[in-house]
Design a protein around this motif. Structure first.
Motif: not given
Ligand code: FMN
Length: 190
Positions: A35, A53, A78, A81, A84, A86, A91, A164
């Protein structure tokens, strides 16, 4: 007849955007972010969940990189994504990706990604309806030389950037050229 749906985020396809930041201990965090997009010539926007995080890292470091990955790295993209930093601080080390420090900002550049935007935080918007938005000011764009053709033209086929599709929760390739932009319409011009 058209079927109607309630508002939902299905504008498709979206770039797979990978946000890389440094954790407090200097290790790399990477997340997948669909997004968001390009707002102006040099401003990008990310719509993030505040619990990530990545958000803590962006607030502390005031910068991040946004990388556009190739389909060959989609499993790692992926993975980061759905897990986390956290909960799993190591990771990034669990992926096959490599990072080096940006020469411009305090954020990692993922070596495998064909295109990387190095961004300073321009502005953070916290709004009840809009959620948490990060506006990033692009300082530089890095493109691997192996993804450039003559005269610095982008080699889109070689990049094989990942998209995506929220319509069916799949990752997709760029696809074939349908027609030349700013040009094929000329045939209709009187
Ligand atoms: C295809 C896909 C799209 C994603 N898009 C978003 C996004 O636009 N915004 C968001 O906050 N999380 C999004 N996520 C989820 C985060 O990537 C995910 O929660 C991630 O574990 C956050 O990592 P962090 O806590 O290490 O920062 C998406 C996940 C996937 C698989």
């Amino acid at each position: 007849m058209k079927h109607t749906f309630s508002p939902r985020p299905i504008l498709s396809p979206q770039m797979v955007q990978m946000i890389a930041t440094y954790n407090e201990d200097g290790s790399v965090d990477l997340m997948n972010a669909a997004w968001g997009g390009q707002l102006t010539q040099d401003i990008l926007v990310l719509s993030l969940d505040e619990t990530h995080k990545t958000v803590a890292n962006i607030e502390r470091n005031k910068c991040f990189t946004l990388g556009l990955p190739s389909c060959k790295d989609i499993v790692d993209c992926d993975y980061v994504g759905i897990v986390s930093g956290n909960k799993v601080p190591e990771k990034f080390a669990n992926t096959d990706l490599h990072a080096s420090k940006s020469e411009e900002i305090n954020a990692p550049v993922i070596e495998e990604f064909p295109i990387t935007f190095e961004c300073d935080v321009h502005h953070i918007v916290e709004d009840e309806e809009l959620g948490y938005l990060v506006l990033g000011k692009v300082r530089r764009i890095l493109v691997g030389e192996e993804f450039l053709k003559e005269k610095n033209q982008f080699d889109v086929e070689k990049m094989d950037l990942a998209f995506f599709s929220p319509l069916d929760n799949t990752y997709r390739h760029f696809g074939d050229v349908a027609a030349k932009a700013f040009s094929c319409g000329l045939a209709k011009k009187k």
